[in-house]
Design a protein around this motif. Structure first.
Motif, PDB file in Angstrom:
ATOM      1  N   HIS A  48     -97.934 -60.474  32.538  1.00  0.00           N
ATOM      2  CA  HIS A  48     -99.100 -60.000  33.287  1.00  0.00           C
ATOM      3  C   HIS A  48     -98.789 -58.652  33.952  1.00  0.00           C
ATOM      4  O   HIS A  48     -99.620 -57.730  33.922  1.00  0.00           O
ATOM      5  N   SER A  59    -107.504 -60.391  30.443  1.00  0.00           N
ATOM      6  CA  SER A  59    -108.413 -61.459  30.008  1.00  0.00           C
ATOM      7  C   SER A  59    -108.880 -61.338  28.564  1.00  0.00           C
ATOM      8  O   SER A  59    -109.453 -62.281  28.019  1.00  0.00           O
ATOM      9  N   THR A  67    -110.158 -67.547  29.525  1.00  0.00           N
ATOM     10  CA  THR A  67    -109.538 -67.507  30.844  1.00  0.00           C
ATOM     11  C   THR A  67    -109.257 -66.059  31.218  1.00  0.00           C
ATOM     12  O   THR A  67    -109.223 -65.181  30.351  1.00  0.00           O
ATOM     13  N   ASP A  68    -109.042 -65.817  32.495  1.00  0.00           N
ATOM     14  CA  ASP A  68    -108.781 -64.453  32.942  1.00  0.00           C
ATOM     15  C   ASP A  68    -107.366 -63.986  32.599  1.00  0.00           C
ATOM     16  O   ASP A  68    -107.006 -62.847  32.867  1.00  0.00           O
ATOM     17  N   ARG A  69    -106.568 -64.851  31.964  1.00  0.00           N
ATOM     18  CA  ARG A  69    -105.214 -64.488  31.546  1.00  0.00           C
ATOM     19  C   ARG A  69    -104.991 -64.714  30.044  1.00  0.00           C
ATOM     20  O   ARG A  69    -103.845 -64.845  29.599  1.00  0.00           O
ATOM     21  N   SER A  70    -106.018 -64.730  29.265  1.00  0.00           N
ATOM     22  CA  SER A  70    -105.892 -65.018  27.830  1.00  0.00           C
ATOM     23  C   SER A  70    -104.920 -64.085  27.122  1.00  0.00           C
ATOM     24  O   SER A  70    -104.067 -64.533  26.347  1.00  0.00           O
TER      25      SER A  70
END
Length: 163
Positions: A48, A59, A67-70
């Motif tokens: 990240h 995202s 998801t906001d972290r895809s």
């Protein structure tokens, strides 16, 4: 991945059954699954940071979605077999202290030793066909202290650094 888990279990002599965890109840997992979850979380943090620092959108995943972290999950998955899975099994096989703490330390050490952040930068630039000139900021970055403003990008340590 199943093969990698089995190989790591054999290498470290850690009992392995299967990947099983409840995202809502960390404590309900067995110790190796807790270590694997902690290791993944640490690696996600590294991915990240690199993704955000380069200006990519965390995202906008390719494999993972919703998801906001895809995209973070996509990139971290490229390094799990090399970094977080062995770190988790090593942490559990050490039988000293907290496996969750040990796995995070193992991740830190592997990220430094294997230059994972630098490799992530290189791999992201390659993936998106981005030239170096587009990732360089013309802003002079400075460190801040209560006493003065100090140039960044300088090793201010008096200790000699070894590669």
């Amino acid at each position: 991945m199943k093969k990698i888990y089995a190989e790591e279990a054999a290498r470290t002599n850690v009992y392995w059954n299967r990947r099983s965890y409840d995202p809502q109840d960390f404590e309900s997992s067995d110790p190796i699954n807790q270590a694997l979850t902690s290791g993944s979380a640490a690696l996600y943090g590294v991915a990240h940071a690199v993704i955000s620092a380069l200006g990519f959108v965390p995202s906008l995943g390719i494999v993972h979605t919703g998801t906001d972290r895809s995209f973070v999950y996509d990139i971290a998955d490229l390094y799990k077999a090399e970094v977080s899975i062995p770190a988790a099994f090593d942490a559990l096989s050490a039988e000293m202290g907290s496996p969750s703490t040990n796995v995070r330390r193992n991740i830190r050490d592997r990220v430094v030793k294997e230059r994972i952040m630098q490799r992530m930068v290189r791999d992201l630039k390659y993936l998106f066909d981005v030239d170096d000139e587009y990732l360089i900021s013309d802003v002079e970055l400075m460190l801040w202290s209560e006493l003065e403003v100090i140039s960044s990008g300088v090793n201010w340590s008096e200790d000699e650094i070894t590669p």
